[in-house]
Scaffold this motif. Structure first.
Motif, PDB file in Angstrom:
ATOM      1  N   LEU A 335       0.825  -1.191   0.000  1.00 49.94           N
ATOM      2  CA  LEU A 335       0.000   0.000   0.000  1.00 49.94           C
ATOM      3  C   LEU A 335       0.868   1.253   0.000  1.00 49.94           C
ATOM      4  CD1 LEU A 335      -2.805   1.273   0.167  1.00 49.94           C
ATOM      5  CD2 LEU A 335      -2.683   1.055   2.663  1.00 49.94           C
ATOM      6  N   GLU A 342       0.812   7.405  -6.550  1.00 57.87           N
ATOM      7  CA  GLU A 342      -0.569   7.833  -6.721  1.00 57.87           C
ATOM      8  C   GLU A 342      -0.683   8.974  -7.729  1.00 57.87           C
ATOM      9  OE1 GLU A 342      -4.378   8.530  -3.771  1.00 57.87           O
ATOM     10  OE2 GLU A 342      -2.383   9.148  -3.118  1.00 57.87           O
ATOM     11  N   TYR A 424      -6.341  -4.768  -1.864  1.00 53.78           N
ATOM     12  CA  TYR A 424      -6.799  -3.440  -1.446  1.00 53.78           C
ATOM     13  C   TYR A 424      -5.880  -2.329  -1.966  1.00 53.78           C
ATOM     14  CZ  TYR A 424      -7.878   0.647   1.320  1.00 53.78           C
ATOM     15  OH  TYR A 424      -8.180   1.921   1.697  1.00 53.78           O
ATOM     16  N   ARG A 428      -7.221   0.690  -4.216  1.00 47.01           N
ATOM     17  CA  ARG A 428      -7.097   2.052  -3.695  1.00 47.01           C
ATOM     18  C   ARG A 428      -6.443   2.975  -4.725  1.00 47.01           C
ATOM     19  NH1 ARG A 428      -5.715   4.710   1.211  1.00 47.01           N
ATOM     20  NH2 ARG A 428      -5.388   6.904   0.653  1.00 47.01           N
ATOM     21  N   ARG A 431      -8.346   4.119  -7.927  1.00 53.15           N
ATOM     22  CA  ARG A 431      -9.328   5.192  -7.799  1.00 53.15           C
ATOM     23  C   ARG A 431      -8.667   6.565  -7.703  1.00 53.15           C
ATOM     24  NH1 ARG A 431     -11.597   1.587  -3.906  1.00 53.15           N
ATOM     25  NH2 ARG A 431     -10.863   2.993  -2.229  1.00 53.15           N
ATOM     26  N   HIS A 461      -5.552   7.541   6.562  1.00 55.29           N
ATOM     27  CA  HIS A 461      -4.766   6.352   6.189  1.00 55.29           C
ATOM     28  C   HIS A 461      -5.288   5.139   6.956  1.00 55.29           C
ATOM     29  CE1 HIS A 461      -2.058   9.725   5.240  1.00 55.29           C
ATOM     30  NE2 HIS A 461      -1.560   8.938   4.296  1.00 55.29           N
TER      31      HIS A 461
END
Length: 857
Positions: A335, A342, A424, A428, A431, A461
């Motif tokens: 993650l 991102e 996940y 995440r 998106r 978070h």
């Protein structure tokens, strides 16, 4: 396109090699530990005869009645009496059936090369081989006529055939067993089922044996030849004689029994037969109680006796917990890695990239990490199997192995786990929008060294925080319970035996040519040989004392007795281990006499049902006579009417089994002055201080020189130190495995916290720079990350408290553990909090060194 995603994944993994190696090692540790423990669990929990186990059954019948205290509540004994077993064979109500008992006959090779030795084996009926589909290399089993005629025939193992006959076809040749010639009618192919399901009571290890049986002979022939039972025996009443003949005529249970039933109708018919048989015995006056019978399937029988060692289950579950923590760790690291990209992903989404184009690179990257972690886990599992032989009982460790299917399963589990861990994070970042960075930046402008903004940041978070909380909670729960298990095992290993362990050794031997031990002349001869051996051993310069004894502490389950304060009472006041000793036993063993006297030579009798004098341990004396006045009092053994006077009380003497199965307490022991007539003899020898090795080296040659008509194999001489080490090998192994897995858990949890904290620092460098430009000191930044860690790890510890006690309740239910003391949970919480602070130290320090100028970049 897949090749492009593959190259992108490689580039991403190379971008931060440290985190990549961390994920690979973390998954490798989890997979390696799980694979190693599963290999052991699989080996001991499988169906030993899967194609036929559904048709094999174990009948039980109660020959003692409901009042006897040495059985599980409401359950019949675990074996049959000789009378019931032979009656069952005569009635023959199953398709195949066999009475079974363990033997260790003396083998006298005729080749002039091999010395006589004892062979492990069983006395069975000819149907045994067809019932269990036993494979033969040469010949076959014997027929029913051989059983009826008590024929001198034998089936031997391929191992024994190789040793004595070079592996050739030995069918028709003669083998001397117990002084009698037997004709070999069959040689087995390799056959060593684990567990040894046809007679689990006689292994002393829950059904698992390091070596298979080498000899099978007709049950009727073994009885006719007076080959004694060398396995499990339990008595509700003392036999009239301690000889094998006395055991056969008594109500003692010692014969295993197995039947084959091929349909539901046959099963129902056999159940009716057992009930009718018990009713017939009731009408005949033998049983004064209602019928109590059982017919358990083979797998039900193994489950009833908990054949699968509980420690292997426990180790496997703990390793699975480690794997879950490792996957949670990997999910957190992934993650953090994906969130660092991102902005890049947001740009790609604005340019029209579909979400599938975001998912696939993430899953390719996770798959590569999982593949590398799986391969690392396989290597660790291979190394783990090599270590198992050091920490587990050899009869268990030798069964574990890695095959291709298990190796592929390990790699597949690693890859699947990595994909689940990436699920996940991939969702995440898929998106992600380009505007997301501005929102984060505006929120970061409110960055303050106080709890509300800190909680706000953690809330944004929440998935990363949840992964940390999950890791900490599981680690605390597992480590707290594992430490408790370790402490229990260490306490058990350290408990004293009551003996002079440093100077004591055990010597076992068997006389050749003694076939009439049940007769008065045979007993007289055995007594003469025994006294001659004692004189020989006492004459050695390095020997301090010698005794003949029925068993030593920690050598395995042996005789037991229940004691009453009144005659003819079926309910025992206490259930104790029983030692048959002589007048030199206390001196030899080094047991401390607290009150009363030792046995004299006049007290020692040869095979007598009466025991006028006994010596008991202090814990047993206090149980029977809480007022402390046990000396001189009278007790009655095994519900009899013959009084036994307590003439001595010793400090402590551990029962012969490791875990005290044959007694109400490991310290409830009774000593009786009796020589049991047997061709097999046990001598306990106490060496002079510092001369143990010299005394052991001289013992066997001296006995052979005095009388060569005996057998002493390579295992006949053992120091008590080696006996203790072997007895507690399983406990030491369990404690070691728990310790290693707990250490790995803490390392993985610390690494996960450090890795995620490092990712957060990298992600928030600009925000930290802004805070520094607004006047925050380095100490403020450092303390902020420490406080953030305290909140996360403290939350995990709080959840872990509940999880720890919930896990403990499950362990209490399934593994008979005690309640987890609160001290272990608090200690575990302190440890994980300390690890959390240590793990965040370096990332927090790096964050505090971010220059204010970073805000302008």
């Amino acid at each position: 396109m897949l090749a492009y995603y593959f190259s992108e994944a490689i580039r991403a993994l190379k971008h931060n090699v440290g985190l990549t190696i961390l994920m690979v090692l973390v998954i490798g540790f989890g997979v390696g530990a799980s694979t190693t423990t599963y290999a052991v669990f699989r080996a001991v929990s499988g169906d030993p005869i899967p194609w036929k186990s559904a048709h094999l059954f174990v009948p039980q019948i109660d020959p003692w009645g409901p009042v006897h205290a040495i059985r599980r509540a409401g359950e019949p004994p675990d074996a049959l009496t000789y009378l019931d077993a032979t009656r069952f064979m005569q009635d023959h109500r199953a398709r195949f059936q066999s009475a079974i008992y363990a033997i260790t006959p003396l083998v006298a090779p005729a080749d002039g090369i091999h010395h006589p030795f004892n062979a492990n084996g069983h006395a069975v009926y000819g149907e045994f081989f067809s019932m269990l589909d036993v494979p033969f290399r040469y010949g076959s089993g014997w027929n029913a006529q051989s059983d009826t005629q008590r024929a001198a025939v034998v089936v031997i193992s391929d191992k024994l055939n190789q040793k004595l006959f070079g592996g050739g076809n030995s069918v028709g040749k003669v083998l001397n067993l117990q002084g009698k010639d037997f004709r070999i009618v069959g040689v087995l192919d390799h056959w060593n089922p684990q567990p040894r399901y046809y007679d689990i009571m006689d292994t002393g290890t829950g059904g698992f044996t390091g070596q298979g049986d080498d000899v099978f002979m007709p049950f009727t022939t073994a009885i006719d030849t007076s080959i004694e039972n060398d396995g499990f025996t339990m008595c509700a009443e003392r036999p009239s004689s301690q000889t094998f003949a006395g055991t056969r005529s008594s109500s003692c249970v010692w014969v295993a029994y197995l039947v084959e039933l091929d349909s539901a109708e046959q099963i129902s018919a056999y159940q009716r037969y057992l009930l009718d048989y018990a009713r017939d015995q009731q009408r005949a006056g033998r049983f004064a109680w209602s019928p109590n019978v059982r017919l358990r399937s083979l797998m039900g029988w193994l489950d009833y006796h908990h054949v699968v060692p509980s420690d292997t289950r426990l180790s496997f579950l703990v390793a699975l917990g480690l794997l879950i923590v490792c996957l949670a760790n990997s999910a957190g690291v992934m993650l953090g890695r994906f969130l660092r990209r991102e902005r890049e992903i947001g740009v790609r989404r604005m340019l029209g990239a579909p979400r599938s184009a975001i998912y696939l690179p993430c899953f390719v990257e996770a798959g590569l990490v999982g593949l590398a972690g799986g391969l690392a886990g396989v290597m660790l599992a291979c190394a783990g199997l090599q270590v198992l032989d050091w920490v587990l009982p050899r009869n268990i460790a030798v069964l574990a192995h890695l095959d291709v299917s298990l190796l592929l399963l390990a790699v597949a589990a690693a890859m699947l786990g990595a994909w689940l861990a990436a699920l996940y994070p991939a969702l995440r970042v898929a998106r992600a929008q380009l505007a997301g960075r501005a929102t984060t930046l505006r929120a970061s402008a409110r960055f303050k060294l106080s709890l509300p903004p800190l909680l706000s940041v953690l809330h944004r978070h929440k998935m990363s925080v949840s992964l940390i909380v999950l890791q900490v909670a599981l680690s605390l729960a597992i480590v707290a319970n594992a430490l408790f298990v370790i402490e229990q095992r260490v306490d058990r290993v350290r408990q004293p035996s009551g003996l002079d362990e440093q100077n004591l050794f055990l010597l076992t031997q068997q006389w050749i040519g003694i076939s009439d031990a049940d007769s008065p002349s045979g007993q007289s001869r055995l007594d003469s040989l025994l006294q001659a051996d004692l004189r020989t051993l006492r004459s050695l310069p390095d020997v301090q004392a010698v005794t003949s004894i029925s068993a030593l502490p920690l050598t395995g389950p042996s005789s037991n007795v229940y004691l009453n304060l009144k005659p003819m009472q079926p309910h025992g006041e206490a259930f104790a281990g029983l030692y048959a000793v002589d007048e030199s036993s206390l001196k030899t063993l080094g047991v401390r006499l607290l009150e009363g006297r030792d046995f004299s030579a006049a007290d020692v009798k040869f095979d007598t049902p009466s025991q006028p004098f006994v010596i008991v341990t202090r814990p047993l004396a206090d149980k029977l006579f809480p007022a402390g006045d046990a000396l001189g009092k009278t007790v009655y053994l095994d519900g009899g009417n013959l009084p036994s006077s307590i003439v001595g009380i010793v400090d402590r003497l551990h029962v012969s089994s490791v875990y005290g199965q044959e007694a109400s307490s490991p310290w409830y022991s009774v000593m009786t002055p009796v020589h049991v007539p047997s061709a097999a003899t046990l001598y306990a020898v106490r060496a002079r201080p510092g001369r143990l090795a010299a005394a052991m080296a001289a013992a066997k040659p001296a006995l052979y020189a005095a009388n060569a008509a005996r057998v002493m194999d390579e295992d006949s001489l053992k120091s008590f130190a080696s006996i203790r080490a072997e007895a507690y090998r399983a406990d030491i192994g369990t404690a070691s495995l728990m310790g290693v897995i707990s250490l790995l858990l803490l390392i993985v949890t610390g690494a996960g916290i450090a890795g995620l904290s490092q990712a957060w620092v990298s992600e928030r460098r600009r925000q930290i720079g802004i805070r520094r430009a607004l006047g925050a000191r380095r100490r403020d930044i450092f303390q902020y990350f420490q406080l953030e860690n305290v909140v996360m790890v403290g939350s995990g510890a709080a959840v872990g408290l509940g999880v720890a006690y919930g896990l403990n309740r499950l362990l209490m239910h399934y593994f008979e553990m005690e309640t987890l003391p609160v001290a272990y949970v608090l200690a575990g919480a302190f440890v994980v909090m300390a690890i959390g602070q240590c793990a965040v130290f370096v990332p927090a320090r790096q964050a505090s060194r971010v220059p204010p100028a970073t805000a302008t970049r």
